[in-house]
Design an enzyme around this catalytic site. Sequence first.
Site, mmCIF file in Angstrom:
data_model
loop_
_atom_site.group_PDB
_atom_site.id
_atom_site.type_symbol
_atom_site.label_atom_id
_atom_site.label_comp_id
_atom_site.label_asym_id
_atom_site.label_seq_id
_atom_site.Cartn_x
_atom_site.Cartn_y
_atom_site.Cartn_z
ATOM 1 N N THR A 135 0.848 -1.189 0.000
ATOM 2 C CA THR A 135 0.000 0.000 0.000
ATOM 3 C C THR A 135 0.882 1.237 0.000
ATOM 4 O O THR A 135 1.685 1.447 0.918
ATOM 5 C CB THR A 135 -0.912 -0.005 1.237
ATOM 6 O OG1 THR A 135 -1.691 -1.206 1.234
ATOM 7 C CG2 THR A 135 -1.850 1.193 1.224
ATOM 8 N N ARG A 168 -7.691 -8.996 4.939
ATOM 9 C CA ARG A 168 -8.134 -8.734 6.297
ATOM 10 C C ARG A 168 -7.398 -9.691 7.211
ATOM 11 O O ARG A 168 -7.444 -10.904 6.997
ATOM 12 C CB ARG A 168 -9.647 -8.948 6.424
ATOM 13 C CG ARG A 168 -10.500 -8.034 5.571
ATOM 14 C CD ARG A 168 -11.937 -8.539 5.500
ATOM 15 N NE ARG A 168 -12.008 -9.813 4.775
ATOM 16 C CZ ARG A 168 -13.101 -10.552 4.692
ATOM 17 N NH1 ARG A 168 -14.219 -10.160 5.295
ATOM 18 N NH2 ARG A 168 -13.096 -11.690 4.025
ATOM 19 N N GLU A 169 -6.714 -9.155 8.204
ATOM 20 C CA GLU A 169 -6.032 -10.033 9.145
ATOM 21 C C GLU A 169 -7.059 -10.934 9.826
ATOM 22 O O GLU A 169 -8.119 -10.489 10.233
ATOM 23 C CB GLU A 169 -5.263 -9.218 10.183
ATOM 24 C CG GLU A 169 -4.050 -8.519 9.592
ATOM 25 C CD GLU A 169 -3.196 -7.855 10.650
ATOM 26 O OE1 GLU A 169 -3.115 -8.372 11.775
ATOM 27 O OE2 GLU A 169 -2.599 -6.806 10.346
ATOM 28 N N LYS A 221 -6.784 0.904 -2.426
ATOM 29 C CA LYS A 221 -6.683 0.331 -1.075
ATOM 30 C C LYS A 221 -6.814 1.408 -0.004
ATOM 31 O O LYS A 221 -7.557 1.244 0.968
ATOM 32 C CB LYS A 221 -5.361 -0.412 -0.923
ATOM 33 C CG LYS A 221 -5.064 -0.928 0.491
ATOM 34 C CD LYS A 221 -6.111 -1.933 0.966
ATOM 35 C CE LYS A 221 -5.854 -2.396 2.405
ATOM 36 N NZ LYS A 221 -4.614 -3.145 2.576
ATOM 37 N N LEU A 267 -20.234 -0.835 11.297
ATOM 38 C CA LEU A 267 -21.053 0.076 12.102
ATOM 39 C C LEU A 267 -21.144 -0.426 13.543
ATOM 40 O O LEU A 267 -22.148 -0.192 14.223
ATOM 41 C CB LEU A 267 -22.464 0.219 11.509
ATOM 42 C CG LEU A 267 -22.596 1.134 10.283
ATOM 43 C CD1 LEU A 267 -24.049 1.201 9.832
ATOM 44 C CD2 LEU A 267 -22.071 2.542 10.572
ATOM 45 N N CYS A 277 -2.866 -1.328 9.367
ATOM 46 C CA CYS A 277 -3.327 -0.807 8.074
ATOM 47 C C CYS A 277 -4.127 0.486 8.208
ATOM 48 O O CYS A 277 -3.683 1.539 7.767
ATOM 49 C CB CYS A 277 -4.151 -1.869 7.352
ATOM 50 S SG CYS A 277 -3.175 -3.280 6.809
#
Length: 464
Positions: A135, A168-169, A221, A267, A277
Amino acid sequence: MTTAKKTQKDQAAPRISVIGTGYLGATHAAAMAELGFDVIGVDTDPYKVAELTEGRAPFFEPGLPELIRSNVAAGRLRFTTDLAEAVAASDVHFICVGTPQQSGSFAANLSYVEAATRGIAAALTHDALIVGKSTVPVGTGARLRAIVAEAAPAGVDAELVWNPEFLREGKAVDDTLRPDRLVFGGTSERSEALLRRVYATPIADGTPVLIADLPTAELVKVSANAFLATKISFINAIAEVCDAAGADVALLADALGHDTRIGRQFLNAGLGFGGGCLPKDIRALMHRSGELGAHAAVGLLQQVDEINMGRRQRVIDLALQALGGSVLNRRIGVLGAAFKPHTDDVRDSPALNVAAALHLRGAQVVVYDPQARGTAQRLFPTLGYAESKEEALAGADLTVVLTEWDEFTGADPAALRELASGGTVIDARNCLDATAWNAAGWTVLGMGRVPASAALVPDALPLH
């Protein structure tokens, strides 16, 4: 082996190198091998290379150790510290090194990306495709293309393109093998065709491919992370309104989530986001937006960041309130250190930050996390650490849930209440069944949730 894998092999599948074996690189290397390619992972750390070679991931990621072991055993995956060896043996080179925040600045540190690019280009022995996955700030790819042009040997055709990661970790393996989209940035007809061969299996399974220019691919990203961070900070700002009004943010979020334009994901009000990240990415985008003169974006992202950081103080304030104004010499049982469940990552972890802040105020803090004890202890060795949630809560004057592990949300509140001295639990992730915990004798304090005690609810709201 799948039909797609056989086809790739029959067509002399491109050989792949992956530069950098952190969360992104180790997962990408193992996944590419799983898709049937011969892969070499490269890292400057010989200890990490040795661990990976023996099939051990140097971090916790569900499913990754098994993937590494099976592909190392099959001969499709190996690791080395020798960049030149890996480059000479490969046709497609993925750059997966870190882009941490610069010391004393919000800007991204691009030294590792630049070094990897220069090292690959200088070591090329035949035509190759260099693919950035790290990234980076928009505009980086153009600079790296200049480095490739300068460093590559004469007569070697080297093209640099961008293929951003969306891992996603905790779900990184699945996200790599079955991505929800693939973005190819700055590709020629030849490089697009080569990337389609690399990703033939997920493409055949229906993963959409978006062809973009280089700057757009670089922005995807960080823009996605900034949007997700904005959703989190928005609902946390509304949680403060709910606290003041005696409303329930969880029910409110459910109602918002039924609006298809909004959706329910991200949410969940609570302690806010952290990890390696989102925080660094929104700050890097903030910095780069300022350089480009896009000041509205700077202001928006600054507010997102400030709201997020303020949630940590809110938990500390609740702890002070629960313990009569001071935590000095009080024992606090902390459940959770990782920034989210299913990982041992404590980078910019709100949970560990709150635990450390309570410790600095004089509390005796005892932390338990199912996976992150080792990483947390290296970062904050002065905190107390427990081997179990029961040990963490034994004799605790206050309990604080800071990471929403299933082990905590599924715990028996009655059994835990017998261990703790104090009966208040701060649910900083709004993840507990408050009704069940209240029935077991706990007072549950949430973030924007209707408190159990009527004394904590405002009698009336001022109208103006």
